[in-house]
Scaffold this active site. Structure first.
Site, short mmCIF file in Angstrom:
data_model
loop_
_atom_site.label_atom_id
_atom_site.label_comp_id
_atom_site.label_asym_id
_atom_site.label_seq_id
_atom_site.Cartn_x
_atom_site.Cartn_y
_atom_site.Cartn_z
N GLY A 54 0.77 -1.25 0.00
CA GLY A 54 0.00 0.00 0.00
C GLY A 54 0.80 1.30 0.00
O GLY A 54 0.30 2.33 -0.45
N GLU A 81 4.05 4.04 6.15
CA GLU A 81 2.81 3.25 6.03
C GLU A 81 1.77 4.06 5.27
O GLU A 81 1.74 5.28 5.37
CB GLU A 81 2.24 3.00 7.44
CG GLU A 81 2.39 1.58 7.95
CD GLU A 81 1.57 0.54 7.23
OE1 GLU A 81 1.30 0.70 6.02
OE2 GLU A 81 1.21 -0.44 7.88
N ASP A 123 -4.61 1.22 10.95
CA ASP A 123 -6.00 0.86 11.24
C ASP A 123 -6.04 0.29 12.67
O ASP A 123 -6.08 1.05 13.64
CB ASP A 123 -6.41 -0.15 10.16
CG ASP A 123 -7.88 -0.49 10.15
OD1 ASP A 123 -8.59 -0.11 11.10
OD2 ASP A 123 -8.35 -1.16 9.22
N LYS A 176 -6.77 5.88 11.07
CA LYS A 176 -8.16 5.69 11.51
C LYS A 176 -8.12 5.43 13.01
O LYS A 176 -8.16 4.27 13.44
CB LYS A 176 -8.76 4.46 10.83
CG LYS A 176 -9.22 4.64 9.41
CD LYS A 176 -9.86 3.31 8.97
CE LYS A 176 -10.32 3.34 7.56
NZ LYS A 176 -10.81 2.00 7.13
N PHE A 180 -14.26 3.03 4.22
CA PHE A 180 -13.56 2.11 3.35
C PHE A 180 -12.88 2.94 2.27
O PHE A 180 -13.54 3.46 1.38
CB PHE A 180 -14.60 1.16 2.74
CG PHE A 180 -14.03 -0.04 2.07
CD1 PHE A 180 -12.72 -0.08 1.63
CD2 PHE A 180 -14.84 -1.16 1.87
CE1 PHE A 180 -12.21 -1.20 1.00
CE2 PHE A 180 -14.33 -2.29 1.23
CZ PHE A 180 -13.02 -2.30 0.80
N ARG A 227 -5.62 0.87 -6.73
CA ARG A 227 -4.39 1.42 -6.14
C ARG A 227 -3.86 2.59 -6.97
O ARG A 227 -3.11 3.42 -6.48
CB ARG A 227 -3.30 0.35 -6.08
CG ARG A 227 -3.56 -0.78 -5.09
CD ARG A 227 -2.28 -1.58 -4.89
NE ARG A 227 -2.49 -2.88 -4.28
CZ ARG A 227 -2.45 -3.12 -2.97
NH1 ARG A 227 -2.25 -2.14 -2.12
NH2 ARG A 227 -2.64 -4.34 -2.49
C1 PRP Z 1 -3.02 -2.62 5.08
C2 PRP Z 1 -2.25 -1.32 5.17
C3 PRP Z 1 -1.46 -1.43 6.42
C4 PRP Z 1 -2.30 -2.33 7.29
C5 PRP Z 1 -2.98 -1.51 8.33
O1 PRP Z 1 -2.21 -3.56 4.48
O2 PRP Z 1 -1.42 -1.16 4.03
O3 PRP Z 1 -0.20 -2.04 6.19
O4 PRP Z 1 -3.27 -2.96 6.44
O5 PRP Z 1 -3.82 -2.29 9.11
P1 PRP Z 1 -3.63 -2.54 10.66
O6 PRP Z 1 -3.26 -1.24 11.31
O7 PRP Z 1 -5.00 -3.02 11.07
O8 PRP Z 1 -2.58 -3.59 10.84
P2 PRP Z 1 -2.74 -4.86 3.76
O9 PRP Z 1 -2.53 -6.04 4.67
O10 PRP Z 1 -4.14 -4.63 3.24
O11 PRP Z 1 -1.72 -5.04 2.55
P3 PRP Z 1 -1.35 -4.09 1.32
O12 PRP Z 1 -0.57 -2.91 1.89
O13 PRP Z 1 -0.49 -4.98 0.50
O14 PRP Z 1 -2.61 -3.67 0.61
#
Ligand code: PRP
Length: 178
Positions: A46, A101, A105, A133, A154, A167
């Site tokens: 991400g 990051e 979340d 968030k 979302f 993306r």
């Molecule tokens: C998402 C985002 C963060 C993480 C945040 O990654 O990029 O790394 O979730 O969530 P958290 O605070 O609840 O841990 P994801 O696993 O969707 O992978 P991506 O970055 O490859 O889309």
């Protein structure tokens, strides 16, 4: 796999993101102005758009590296585990590090990654998240710098996906199912 139809409403414009990144880059330069090299670590996937824009605003000697973490539930969100799918290429012992990051979340990913990277004894380590968030937090962690605090929506775009799509949107959008 098919998904219910949805539209995307703009939440944060490309222009607002660019302006915020300029401000954040100046703050990062203030903190790391004396560094001999800043290792900027993007968490895949991400953060790839954010890190690309951020490093181009940093007037510092930087090295770019990536780490991929994946979280998965076992039915209990609060005991969520985080696995490292791809580790850094370089060493960070004694170095200055900035972890990038896209979104914080629950906080599990950033918390796990920081625990791991701190165990490698960097000289200084700070974090930046484009989005936060806070209402979703389950682990007590906050990035050193945050681009925007957002409600529990979302979101997609600027690197963030919905089922691996969207993306490539240049702005942050909000998914609305139709
Ligand atoms: C998402 C985002 C963060 C993480 C945040 O990654 O990029 O790394 O979730 O969530 P958290 O605070 O609840 O841990 P994801 O696993 O969707 O992978 P991506 O970055 O490859 O889309």
């Amino acid at each position: 796999m098919s998904h219910p139809p949805y539209v995307i409403d703009e939440l944060i414009s490309a222009k607002s993101i660019a302006a915020r990144i300029e401000t954040l880059a100046r703050e990062i330069q203030g903190r790391f102005g004396d560094t001999d090299k800043l290792v900027v670590v993007g968490l895949l996937r991400g953060s790839f758009v954010f890190i690309a824009d951020l490093v181009r605003e940093l007037d510092l000697p930087v090295e770019v590296d990536f780490l991929e973490a994946s979280s998965y539930g076992d039915g209990m969100e609060s005991s969520r585990e985080v696995r490292i799918l791809k580790d850094l290429r370089g060493e960070i012992g004694g170095r200055d590090v900035l972890v990038v990051e896209d979104i914080v979340d629950t906080g599990f990913t950033l918390s796990h990654v920081m625990h791991l990277l701190k165990s490698r004894s960097p000289a200084r380590i700070e974090t930046i998240a484009l989005l936060d968030k806070p209402t979703r937090r389950e682990v007590d962690i906050k990035a050193t710098w945050t681009g925007f605090e957002i409600p529990d929506e979302f979101v997609v775009g600027y690197g963030i996906d919905y089922a691996q799509r969207n993306r490539n949107l240049p702005y942050i959008g909000k998914v609305r199912f139709t």
